[in-house]
Write a protein that holds these residues in place. Structure first.
Motif, PDB file in Angstrom:
ATOM      1  N   LYS A  29       0.808  -1.216   0.000  1.00 15.52           N
ATOM      2  CA  LYS A  29       0.000   0.000   0.000  1.00 15.52           C
ATOM      3  C   LYS A  29       0.844   1.270   0.000  1.00 15.52           C
ATOM      4  N   LYS A  30       2.134   1.125  -0.127  1.00 12.67           N
ATOM      5  CA  LYS A  30       3.025   2.283  -0.062  1.00 12.67           C
ATOM      6  C   LYS A  30       2.594   3.369  -1.051  1.00 12.67           C
ATOM      7  N   ASN A  31       2.423   4.572  -0.531  1.00 12.29           N
ATOM      8  CA  ASN A  31       2.060   5.760  -1.324  1.00 12.29           C
ATOM      9  C   ASN A  31       0.644   5.710  -1.913  1.00 12.29           C
ATOM     10  N   ILE A  32      -0.194   4.802  -1.397  1.00 13.30           N
ATOM     11  CA  ILE A  32      -1.599   4.768  -1.826  1.00 13.30           C
ATOM     12  C   ILE A  32      -2.466   5.066  -0.602  1.00 13.30           C
ATOM     13  N   ALA A  33      -3.016   6.260  -0.538  1.00 14.36           N
ATOM     14  CA  ALA A  33      -3.860   6.634   0.594  1.00 14.36           C
ATOM     15  C   ALA A  33      -5.165   5.853   0.562  1.00 14.36           C
ATOM     16  N   ARG A  34      -5.811   5.748   1.716  1.00 11.27           N
ATOM     17  CA  ARG A  34      -7.078   5.038   1.798  1.00 11.27           C
ATOM     18  C   ARG A  34      -8.101   5.668   0.847  1.00 11.27           C
ATOM     19  N   GLY A  35      -8.738   4.835   0.026  1.00 10.30           N
ATOM     20  CA  GLY A  35      -9.716   5.317  -0.936  1.00 10.30           C
ATOM     21  C   GLY A  35      -9.119   5.750  -2.258  1.00 10.30           C
ATOM     22  N   GLN A  36      -7.778   5.713  -2.366  1.00 13.02           N
ATOM     23  CA  GLN A  36      -7.100   6.111  -3.604  1.00 13.02           C
ATOM     24  C   GLN A  36      -6.603   4.873  -4.346  1.00 13.02           C
ATOM     25  N   TRP A  37      -6.175   5.080  -5.600  1.00 11.14           N
ATOM     26  CA  TRP A  37      -5.716   3.966  -6.414  1.00 11.14           C
ATOM     27  C   TRP A  37      -4.634   4.434  -7.379  1.00 11.14           C
ATOM     28  N   ILE A  38      -3.909   3.452  -7.914  1.00  8.17           N
ATOM     29  CA  ILE A  38      -2.873   3.732  -8.910  1.00  8.17           C
ATOM     30  C   ILE A  38      -2.984   2.704 -10.028  1.00  8.17           C
ATOM     31  N   PHE A  39      -2.436   3.047 -11.199  1.00  5.37           N
ATOM     32  CA  PHE A  39      -2.227   2.046 -12.243  1.00  5.37           C
ATOM     33  C   PHE A  39      -0.930   1.317 -11.920  1.00  5.37           C
ATOM     34  N   LEU A  40      -0.941  -0.001 -12.049  1.00  6.35           N
ATOM     35  CA  LEU A  40       0.279  -0.763 -11.803  1.00  6.35           C
ATOM     36  C   LEU A  40       1.336  -0.437 -12.850  1.00  6.35           C
ATOM     37  N   LYS A  41       2.581  -0.453 -12.434  1.00  7.58           N
ATOM     38  CA  LYS A  41       3.687  -0.270 -13.350  1.00  7.58           C
ATOM     39  C   LYS A  41       3.904  -1.549 -14.161  1.00  7.58           C
ATOM     40  N   ASP A  42       4.506  -1.389 -15.333  1.00  2.00           N
ATOM     41  CA  ASP A  42       4.706  -2.535 -16.226  1.00  2.00           C
ATOM     42  C   ASP A  42       5.448  -3.680 -15.539  1.00  2.00           C
ATOM     43  N   GLN A  43       6.479  -3.337 -14.746  1.00  2.41           N
ATOM     44  CA  GLN A  43       7.261  -4.395 -14.101  1.00  2.41           C
ATOM     45  C   GLN A  43       6.440  -5.169 -13.078  1.00  2.41           C
ATOM     46  N   ASP A  44       5.485  -4.493 -12.434  1.00  2.00           N
ATOM     47  CA  ASP A  44       4.626  -5.178 -11.472  1.00  2.00           C
ATOM     48  C   ASP A  44       3.646  -6.107 -12.181  1.00  2.00           C
ATOM     49  N   ILE A  45       3.147  -5.657 -13.342  1.00  2.00           N
ATOM     50  CA  ILE A  45       2.232  -6.485 -14.130  1.00  2.00           C
ATOM     51  C   ILE A  45       2.948  -7.742 -14.621  1.00  2.00           C
ATOM     52  N   LEU A  46       4.150  -7.559 -15.147  1.00  4.10           N
ATOM     53  CA  LEU A  46       4.920  -8.702 -15.647  1.00  4.10           C
ATOM     54  C   LEU A  46       5.242  -9.684 -14.532  1.00  4.10           C
ATOM     55  N   ARG A  47       5.527  -9.152 -13.353  1.00  3.12           N
ATOM     56  CA  ARG A  47       5.852 -10.024 -12.223  1.00  3.12           C
ATOM     57  C   ARG A  47       4.635 -10.837 -11.807  1.00  3.12           C
ATOM     58  N   LEU A  48       3.460 -10.207 -11.773  1.00  2.00           N
ATOM     59  CA  LEU A  48       2.227 -10.934 -11.457  1.00  2.00           C
ATOM     60  C   LEU A  48       1.992 -12.052 -12.462  1.00  2.00           C
ATOM     61  N   LYS A  49       2.159 -11.712 -13.748  1.00  2.00           N
ATOM     62  CA  LYS A  49       1.922 -12.712 -14.793  1.00  2.00           C
ATOM     63  C   LYS A  49       2.903 -13.859 -14.702  1.00  2.00           C
ATOM     64  N   SER A  50       4.137 -13.556 -14.320  1.00  2.00           N
ATOM     65  CA  SER A  50       5.143 -14.613 -14.232  1.00  2.00           C
ATOM     66  C   SER A  50       4.831 -15.568 -13.075  1.00  2.00           C
ATOM     67  N   ILE A  51       4.233 -15.043 -11.996  1.00  2.00           N
ATOM     68  CA  ILE A  51       3.899 -15.870 -10.856  1.00  2.00           C
ATOM     69  C   ILE A  51       2.854 -16.926 -11.206  1.00  2.00           C
ATOM     70  N   VAL A  52       1.910 -16.535 -12.065  1.00  2.00           N
ATOM     71  CA  VAL A  52       0.770 -17.435 -12.347  1.00  2.00           C
ATOM     72  C   VAL A  52       0.763 -17.963 -13.767  1.00  2.00           C
ATOM     73  N   LYS A  53       1.893 -17.857 -14.469  1.00  2.00           N
ATOM     74  CA  LYS A  53       1.921 -18.237 -15.873  1.00  2.00           C
ATOM     75  C   LYS A  53       1.603 -19.708 -16.108  1.00  2.00           C
ATOM     76  N   ASN A  54       1.876 -20.559 -15.118  1.00  2.00           N
ATOM     77  CA  ASN A  54       1.617 -21.997 -15.274  1.00  2.00           C
ATOM     78  C   ASN A  54       0.311 -22.440 -14.625  1.00  2.00           C
ATOM     79  N   VAL A  55      -0.460 -21.477 -14.120  1.00  2.00           N
ATOM     80  CA  VAL A  55      -1.742 -21.827 -13.494  1.00  2.00           C
ATOM     81  C   VAL A  55      -2.736 -22.182 -14.592  1.00  2.00           C
ATOM     82  N   PRO A  56      -3.448 -23.304 -14.462  1.00  2.00           N
ATOM     83  CA  PRO A  56      -4.399 -23.705 -15.494  1.00  2.00           C
ATOM     84  C   PRO A  56      -5.589 -22.755 -15.575  1.00  2.00           C
TER      85      PRO A  56
END
Length: 252
Positions: free
Chosen positions: A224-251
């Motif tokens: 939650k670093k730098n995201i105040a309660r009730g606020q939101w951000i767009f994920l950075k490309d590196q965070d998106i790629l990391r998420l995808k890499s974690i679950v790339k083998n999930v059926p």
């Protein structure tokens, strides 16, 4: 000559393998393999030959999951109390989508998983259906970190019971890690990858504790670093790629 899927010149066409690639599933070459294997349907019809062109607004499914040609958005929200994590609420309560609005995010994003009405903290929303399904799958292994404030100090015995795994009505509730926060036995840090409904609250309620506060402070590698309660951000490309890499083998 390759026969087009439709012949209406007023509709924009796109190669099917490019559509699949744009949807974030895989490369065009890998998309051709999915097509040949019969894993892709377009407007209800199984597509098994490569090189086909389809309308950009066609309904394309990969193993039953609809793919989107629109720009993918990945939103990380710090949810406050008093919001439901559904698209609409029959009781007329506010939803997390009310916090996103359309000014900066024109695409329609949906929550990945749920947080209770009174639970706060990190919630991922996206229009990437494939990633959402993989993240929500029981085998995804995505770890969530929570800060729990109880109505009374936890006993040493109950602390160990939770560490060892509790038998609830729907099976064993196994946590990944458990710790006392700030040397205060009313405050617990708990990490878990199970996705069962209300699992954190149920663990403590099973042992006779009331949960005064439940805050998700971590989701996979996201915080939650730098995201105040009730606020939101767009994920950075590196965070998106990391998420995808974690679950790339999930059926799917």
């Amino acid at each position: 000559m390759q026969k087009h899927f439709v012949k209406n010149a007023s509709i924009s066409l796109i190669r099917l393998n490019k559509f699949i690639s744009n949807a974030g599933v895989c490369s065009r070459r890998e998309a051709d393999k999915l097509i040949v294997a019969g894993h892709i349907t377009v407007n209800g019809k199984v597509m098994s030959t490569t090189g086909s062109k389809i309308p950009v607004n066609a309904i394309v499914l990969y193993k039953g999951v609809r793919l989107s040609a629109e720009r993918f958005r990945y939103v990380l929200l710090n949810k406050p109390k008093g919001y439901v994590t559904t698209f609409k609420d029959p009781e007329g309560r506010k939803t997390v989508l009310d916090l996103i609005g359309k000014k900066y995010c024109h695409e329609r994003v949906y929550p990945v998983g749920r947080l209770d009405y009174n639970t706060t903290g990190l919630l991922l929303l996206t229009n990437d259906g494939l990633l959402a399904q993989r993240l929500s799958h029981p085998t995804s292994g995505i770890t969530k970190l929570y800060h729990v404030v109880l109505n009374k100090a936890i006993s040493t015995e109950h602390f160990k019971n939770i560490q060892d795994g509790l038998l609830l009505e729907d099976g064993i509730a196994q946590v990944d890690n458990l710790a006392i926060v700030d040397q205060d036995p009313c405050q617990i840090g708990i990490s878990i990858h199970m996705g069962k409904n209300r699992i954190i609250r149920r663990i403590f309620e099973h042992l006779g504790y009331g949960v005064n506060k439940l805050d998700r402070v971590g989701y996979a590698h996201l915080t939650k670093k730098n995201i105040a309660r009730g606020q939101w951000i767009f994920l950075k490309d590196q965070d998106i790629l990391r998420l995808k890499s974690i679950v790339k083998n999930v059926p799917v």
